[in-house]
Design an enzyme around this catalytic site. Structure first.
Site, PDB file in Angstrom:
ATOM      1  N   HIS A 413     -12.045  -9.236  20.158  1.00 47.34           N
ATOM      2  CA  HIS A 413     -10.910  -9.514  19.217  1.00 47.34           C
ATOM      3  C   HIS A 413     -10.125 -10.692  19.966  1.00 47.34           C
ATOM      4  O   HIS A 413      -9.029 -11.053  19.457  1.00 47.34           O
ATOM      5  CB  HIS A 413     -10.133  -8.300  18.888  1.00 47.34           C
ATOM      6  CG  HIS A 413     -10.711  -7.470  17.580  1.00 47.34           C
ATOM      7  ND1 HIS A 413     -11.443  -6.570  17.772  1.00 47.34           N
ATOM      8  CD2 HIS A 413     -10.356  -7.750  16.510  1.00 47.34           C
ATOM      9  CE1 HIS A 413     -11.819  -5.938  16.634  1.00 47.34           C
ATOM     10  NE2 HIS A 413     -11.160  -6.782  15.888  1.00 47.34           N
ATOM     11  N   GLY A 482       1.118  -5.353  15.101  1.00 49.38           N
ATOM     12  CA  GLY A 482       2.561  -6.123  15.355  1.00 49.38           C
ATOM     13  C   GLY A 482       2.690  -6.394  16.678  1.00 49.38           C
ATOM     14  O   GLY A 482       3.599  -7.139  17.190  1.00 49.38           O
ATOM     15  N   GLY A 483       1.902  -5.914  17.556  1.00 50.13           N
ATOM     16  CA  GLY A 483       2.124  -6.040  19.086  1.00 50.13           C
ATOM     17  C   GLY A 483       2.868  -4.841  19.573  1.00 50.13           C
ATOM     18  O   GLY A 483       3.322  -4.114  19.030  1.00 50.13           O
ATOM     19  N   VAL A 486       6.567  -3.777  19.042  1.00 53.42           N
ATOM     20  CA  VAL A 486       6.681  -3.091  17.952  1.00 53.42           C
ATOM     21  C   VAL A 486       6.478  -1.476  18.004  1.00 53.42           C
ATOM     22  O   VAL A 486       7.129  -0.579  17.718  1.00 53.42           O
ATOM     23  CB  VAL A 486       5.699  -3.570  16.559  1.00 53.42           C
ATOM     24  CG1 VAL A 486       5.832  -2.526  15.435  1.00 53.42           C
ATOM     25  CG2 VAL A 486       5.987  -4.988  16.185  1.00 53.42           C
TER      26      VAL A 486
END
Length: 539
Positions: A413, A482-483, A486
């Site tokens: 990814h 969102g990382g 978040v």
């Protein structure tokens, strides 16, 4: 995008869930009575679940309107005449990217493949696979240019040579090297210079990333080739596999053995489908697309996630609604992105991997990894988990196999920092579920549970435990989407600022979701009603 149950990563028929067929074989997957709840209790959970979803989405809608001007200034919103002049959240790069390409070229090129496939089925059935291969090459040249086509052709040739060595280690090293080069700054600069826009460059990146799995599948299948195996492994058959257009840019993933078995077994009859079924599939696809567009026009989910100050300030209902809307939009998005290619594949007489299962009916890590991206799941099981030993190699081997699977999928990814957090959380979640299942499978504990808990009580206990698993599962998905920042905001607001009442309310909501998910599983597989697997297929 996902893996599977660490206890049940085995190959088998896709018609019946493997996880359900293994009860009699796996000592850790014993069955236990699991009676349906009283109708009144179930409908109470169902109504509460629906109410929670709709009210939290309403809160997100209201918050989106309240912050509309700020988000338009900080992030950028687009006014769309197709949806009553509503402003559109365009900050989900993946959706905006694929919709732009679909409108400009890809939709027409997919339909061109479908028409050519049906025409050649009538006139040139014997040569149909090779005509489709040539069509894929021509389309690749049209959308990616001469250099893009040359890159994919060169990679295909190199991996064909690598396959002749029949050494899986060399295959994996080559595959990892390809992924490494894709994210090398010097290589990225060279490839960017080939195109006049960023979107063209990113289309090449997406295509090469997905193609890397196809190269790997071919080589590993060739490595395991038996003397009596008559599967086609020629260079043209590899070219057909690589350039088959419905799967070319974004998947879904079909392994080489599955693809060739179906493609070269086709007879001269038309695919077994009815016109009414085709119309229904098209209608569902359009409905999913409309739902996704409606969500980003009425709820600025992704724009609000890009503003940490808003996340730290909104109400808890809005915060929860954003989490639910984020994961549900991701689900609907992949129904569209995988649904259209799957429809074209079906018209070709092939069987595409099953579309993602609704995340609102899932209640475990093992379930979502099995049921979200089925094609990627099969790839990981067949080529990573089982060759590493899997659950048959003992506890240590299982831990190593599962870790290797997550390491590869994170690296595939993109290998960004937040992906490693996401992978670690998923690994912990799956191992935790595995450990609990092992504990509950101990004969002495099983006997005590059977004697002291009724089936309905056991189900309620299972739903309570599933609510904890679902909470961690949603958190890991928020990190992925969102990382890590978040994820930190959610942990801070829910478990520090909101302690203890907010977590209690949250687990109560998730308990209702889990009960609905369990009931839905029993509805889907009625022949297992009255029994509940410790290795649940659903989340």
């Amino acid at each position: 995008m996902m893996v599977t149950c660490v206890m049940c990563m085995e190959e088998g028929s896709s018609d019946e869930p493997r996880i359900l067929r293994m009860y009699s074989r796996a000592s850790l997957c014993k069955t236990m009575k699991h009676d349906p709840l009283p109708k009144s209790e179930y409908y109470t959970y169902l109504l509460l679940s629906l109410g929670i979803h709709f009210y939290s989405f309403y809160e997100v809608y209201v918050s989106s309107r309240d912050h509309e001007e700020f988000l338009e200034e900080e992030v950028g919103l687009e006014r769309d005449s197709y949806f009553l002049g509503l402003k559109k959240d365009v900050t989900d790069f993946e959706w905006s990217f694929w919709m732009e390409w679909a409108h400009s070229q890809l939709f027409g090129l997919m339909l061109g493949h479908a028409l050519l496939s049906q025409f050649t089925r009538i006139v040139f059935e014997k040569y149909r696979p090779w005509i489709l291969m040539v069509y894929g090459m021509v389309v690749c040249w049209l959308v990616l240019g001469t250099k893009g086509l040359a890159t994919i052709f060169l990679n295909t040739t190199i991996f064909y040579v690598i396959a002749q060595m029949k050494i899986p280690t060399i295959t994996w090293l080559s595959s990892v090297l390809v992924l490494l080069l894709l994210h090398n700054e010097s290589v990225e600069d060279i490839q960017r210079a080939w195109y006049g826009s960023e979107n063209e460059y990113y289309l090449l990146q997406f295509t090469l990333t997905v193609r890397s799995l196809f190269y790997t599948s071919y080589c590993l299948e060739y490595s395991s080739l038996q003397a009596s195996d008559k599967s086609p492994f020629s260079l043209p058959s590899l070219m057909l596999y690589i350039f088959y257009y419905p799967l070319f840019h974004n998947g879904p993933i079909i392994t080489y053995n599955e693809f060739t078995k179906q493609m070269f077994a086709q007879d001269r009859r038309w695919p077994n489908f009815h016109l009414s079924g085709l119309v229904a599939d098209v209608f569902r696809l359009v409905l999913w697309w409309c739902l996704a567009e409606l969500m980003i026009h009425t709820m600025y989910i992704h724009a609000m996630y890009s503003s940490y100050s808003i996340l730290k300030d909104v109400s808890y209902w809005t915060l929860g609604g954003l989490a639910l809307a984020q994961v549900l939009f991701f689900y609907v998005k992949y129904l569209v992105l995988y649904g259209f290619p799957a429809l074209i594949v079906q018209l070709d007489g092939l069987k595409a991997p099953a579309l993602p299962r609704c995340v609102s009916t899932m209640y475990s890590f093992t379930g979502i990894w099995r049921c979200f991206d089925v094609g990627l799941h099969r790839f990981l099981v067949r080529y990573v988990y089982i060759p590493m030993g899997g659950s048959h190699s003992g506890l240590g081997g299982m831990l190593l196999s599962t870790a290797s699977t997550f390491i590869f999928v994170s690296y595939w990814h993109g290998g960004h920092e937040y992906l490693w957090y996401w992978a670690a959380l998923n690994w912990i979640g799956i191992i935790g579920e595995y450990g609990l299942k092992r504990l509950l499978s101990l004969p002495s504990l099983q006997d005590r549970i059977d004697q002291s808990l009724s089936p309905k009580t056991y189900r309620r206990l299972h739903a309570a435990l599933a609510s904890v698993s679902t909470a961690l599962l949603i958190l890991t998905n928020l990190v992925f989407l969102g990382g890590e920042q978040v994820g930190k905001i959610y942990l801070e607001r829910l478990f520090v600022q909101g302690w203890p009442w907010i977590p209690l309310v949250m687990f109560g909501c998730l308990y209702c979701f889990a009960q609905v998910g369990i009931e839905w599983r029993l509805f889907l597989y009625p022949k297992y009603k009255g029994k509940f697997p410790l290795c649940s297929r659903t989340m």
